[in-house]
Scaffold this active site. Structure first.
Site, short mmCIF file in Angstrom:
data_model
loop_
_atom_site.label_atom_id
_atom_site.label_comp_id
_atom_site.label_asym_id
_atom_site.label_seq_id
_atom_site.Cartn_x
_atom_site.Cartn_y
_atom_site.Cartn_z
N TYR A 295 0.84 -1.20 0.00
CA TYR A 295 0.00 0.00 0.00
C TYR A 295 0.88 1.25 0.00
O TYR A 295 0.59 2.22 -0.70
CB TYR A 295 -0.90 -0.04 1.23
CG TYR A 295 -2.06 0.91 1.21
CD1 TYR A 295 -2.99 0.87 0.19
CD2 TYR A 295 -2.23 1.83 2.24
CE1 TYR A 295 -4.08 1.73 0.20
CE2 TYR A 295 -3.31 2.70 2.25
CZ TYR A 295 -4.23 2.64 1.23
OH TYR A 295 -5.30 3.49 1.23
N HIS B 117 -9.44 8.73 -8.20
CA HIS B 117 -8.23 7.96 -7.90
C HIS B 117 -8.62 6.51 -7.67
O HIS B 117 -8.57 5.72 -8.60
CB HIS B 117 -7.52 8.57 -6.68
CG HIS B 117 -6.24 7.87 -6.33
ND1 HIS B 117 -5.90 7.56 -5.05
CD2 HIS B 117 -5.24 7.44 -7.10
CE1 HIS B 117 -4.72 6.97 -5.05
NE2 HIS B 117 -4.29 6.89 -6.29
N CYS B 136 -8.97 9.41 1.57
CA CYS B 136 -8.17 8.19 1.41
C CYS B 136 -6.73 8.51 1.01
O CYS B 136 -5.79 8.05 1.63
CB CYS B 136 -8.81 7.27 0.38
SG CYS B 136 -10.36 6.58 0.98
N HIS B 137 -6.56 9.25 -0.06
CA HIS B 137 -5.20 9.48 -0.54
C HIS B 137 -4.92 10.95 -0.81
O HIS B 137 -3.99 11.30 -1.52
CB HIS B 137 -4.91 8.64 -1.78
CG HIS B 137 -5.23 7.19 -1.57
ND1 HIS B 137 -6.41 6.63 -1.96
CD2 HIS B 137 -4.55 6.21 -0.93
CE1 HIS B 137 -6.44 5.36 -1.58
NE2 HIS B 137 -5.33 5.08 -0.97
N GLY B 138 -5.78 11.83 -0.26
CA GLY B 138 -5.48 13.25 -0.25
C GLY B 138 -5.64 14.00 -1.58
O GLY B 138 -4.80 14.83 -1.91
#
Lengths: 416, 172
Positions: A295, B117, B136-138
């Protein structure tokens, strides 16, 4: 698994059967008489441990299915039903859930043992590649199993992981819709994951048999990394390896039991006790600990497709390790430089795991990029170059000599 | 049949048999693959009607369409102006705000609430551009739902929709 033996059981009925299907002889030659290098240490017990953990997962999984309902309306409740109403349901589910973690713990030890002692080198390339396939199958199985309780983490893990395929140009979107059976993760997705989660462990078991077969064809590697030359180098599988494996299994299962009975939710996420909600993503989504390094690699790359390629690449690169490592010496014990890089790699992988659990911002992203770069550097640059640069230490002339150096005579009778 | 040396009737039969076999196998596999695509009941749920009257200015609501969240944002003048003030060459996925709304209905922004994303649901009125932020991933989106910063490659998708009256829309 050395073909037809000459074994004839003393019992007349068994002898009659053996002449028609020589299965006892196969078991005897594979797991009793089979010669194992006499210098195997405890790092060699993890293959046996993995086989047993797989069987534990299959048995607990089969009985959990008797109480589980794979529908989006009832899946979450049926898991709570298992926990509260089913006799020993709590125990079976906690064994199964923590069993996945123990499975990965054991497989990581097993993989790094292979890397340290050069177990992937000629003639064990196929054995190693079968291992990489097993690792991928394990990851797929664990991921789909994690989706089944249909909690928030289940749902969003399914969403994020299936969306990885949307990074593919042109075919990405149709593939994701096909995987989902709809326009989002929903009941069709749950049902197919359930079906495959039941199937894959048996595929895994089949590949494990191939893995063991390949192992028994080429023979085990050993801590000295040199070939078996005579009977003095080996001992019989039973009792020596059997007892050693059993002891290691007991120690391993003490840890397993501690997790199951004392901290059964330690490795899980509390968000997964909230039923799946397709309209709200939990504020921090992280995968289970065993996926964290991958991840971290996914998030380190500032491009969607690039991240997906790097993540899959970090596993695929393992397939090529037998050819990327140019050194003729197997064991790191006789490779002073490789030994140091091995430990750096281990620290880098643990570091990636740590970063995978952190939010993807600021210093964490920079650190993840450095460690990701090093990970690939290790396999693609350091490993090939070391074979030319490094001057290995002198190898012992035989396994027996490596064990008995400094001792006058052989205290152990040669067997097998 | 051409009778060049080395090509026989038997060669032809081998290839023909192999080709027929391959077509047969492909035809047999297709139902097994296609059964995983969205079924008729999923396809039947393809449109959703939404009444816009209860949505106050500055408010974002979320409705479900095809199992996905759809954001309906009733934008203020300030938010519209912010979205239109940005030069297009500063956008990773350049698209004018005008192309993302219906003409004359500039205050209504309708978006599929799925981060481009990896599919998380972004949070409204957050992030550095007053639009949406994906936890989640900005990824940061602006008041037009366009990607401004972060790993997402594309703007939040505008679903196909139409105004059935001045105060209600049909998505899908």
């Amino acid at each position: 698994m050395h073909g037809h033996g000459t074994y004839i059981p003393e019992n007349k009925a068994l002898a009659w059967f053996e002449r028609r299907l020589p299965v006892l002889g196969l078991l005897k030659s594979s797991f009793v008489d089979y010669p194992t290098p006499r210098n195997l240490n405890y790092w060699w017990t993890f293959g046996g441990i993995l086989t047993v953990v797989l069987m534990v997962q299959i048995v607990t999984g089969i009985v959990l299915v008797m109480h589980y309902t794979p529908t989006s309306a009832d899946a979450f409740d049926s898991v709570e039903h298992i926990m509260r109403n089913v006799n020993y349901g709590w125990l079976l589910r906690y064994i199964h859930a923590n069993g996945a973690s123990m499975f990965f713990l054991a497989v990581y030890v097993h993989i790094f043992r292979g890397l340290y002692y050069g177990s992937y080198k000629e003639p064990r390339e196929v054995l190693w590649i079968l291992g990489v396939i097993l690792f991928l199958l394990m990851m797929a199985t664990a991921f789909m199993g994690y989706v089944l309780p249909w909690g928030q983490m289940s749902f969003w893990a399914a969403t994020v992981i299936t969306n990885l395929f949307s990074a593919l140009p042109f075919v990405g979107e149709p593939i994701v819709t096909w995987l989902w059976g709809g326009y989002s993760v929903d009941e069709p997705t749950l049902k197919r994951f359930f079906s495959l989660h039941y199937l894959l462990p048996f595929v895994l078991f089949g590949v494990v048999l191939l893995h063991i077969w390949a192992l028994h064809v080429v023979g085990q590697n050993n801590p000295a990394g040199i070939d078996v030359k005579s009977n003095k180098d080996t001992v019989a599988f039973t009792p020596y390896a059997t007892i050693k494996d059993s002891f290691a299994m007991i120690v391993f299962f003490i840890l397993f039991a501690w997790l199951v009975f004392y901290v059964p939710n330690y490795l899980g996420h509390s968000d997964n006790y909230i039923p799946a909600n397709p309209l709200q993503t939990p504020p921090h989504i992280v995968p289970e600990w065993y996926f964290l390094p991958f991840y971290a690699i996914l998030r380190a790359i500032p491009s969607k497709l690039g991240g997906v390629i790097a993540m899959f690449g970090s596993i695929v690169v393992l397939v090529f390790v037998p050819w990327l490592d140019t050194s003729k010496v197997r064991s790191a014990r006789y490779r002073p430089l490789y030994k140091q890089f091995f430990w750096i790699l281990l620290v880098v992988c643990i570091g990636l795991g740590y970063l995978g659990a952190k939010p993807a911002e600021g210093i964490y992203v920079i650190a993840a990029r450095i460690l990701t770069a090093y990970y690939f550097l290790h396999f693609l640059v350091i490993l090939p170059l070391l074979g030319f640069i490094e001057k290995p230490k002198p190898l012992p002339s035989s396994i027996a000599e490596s064990v008995l150096k400094g001792k006058e005579s052989d205290p152990m009778p040669a067997k097998g | 049949m051409a009778t060049t040396a080395g090509t026989t009737r038997r060669d032809f039969l081998y290839i023909a048999t192999g080709a027929a076999g391959a077509v047969g196998v492909a035809a047999a596999i297709w139902p097994l693959i296609h059964q995983m695509n969205p079924d008729a009941s999923v396809l039947a749920l393809a449109s959703t009607d939404v009444d816009l009257t209860p949505i106050a200015e500055g408010q974002i609501i979320t409705v479900k369409w095809r199992g996905k969240p759809v954001f309906i944002s009733h934008r203020s003048k300030k938010e519209i102006d912010e979205a239109r003030a940005v030069p297009l060459n500063q956008l990773p996925d350049p698209q004018p705000d005008q192309a993302r709304v219906k003409e004359g209905k500039d205050q209504w922004l309708v978006l599929v609430g799925v981060c481009t994303h990896l599919g998380c649901v972004p949070l409204g009125h957050q992030g550095d551009f007053d639009g949406w932020f994906c936890p989640c991933h900005g990824s940061h989106y602006d008041t037009s739902g366009r990607i401004r910063r972060g790993p997402a490659p594309l703007n939040l998708l505008v679903p196909p929709y139409e105004f059935v009256s001045d105060t209600s829309i049909r998505i899908g």
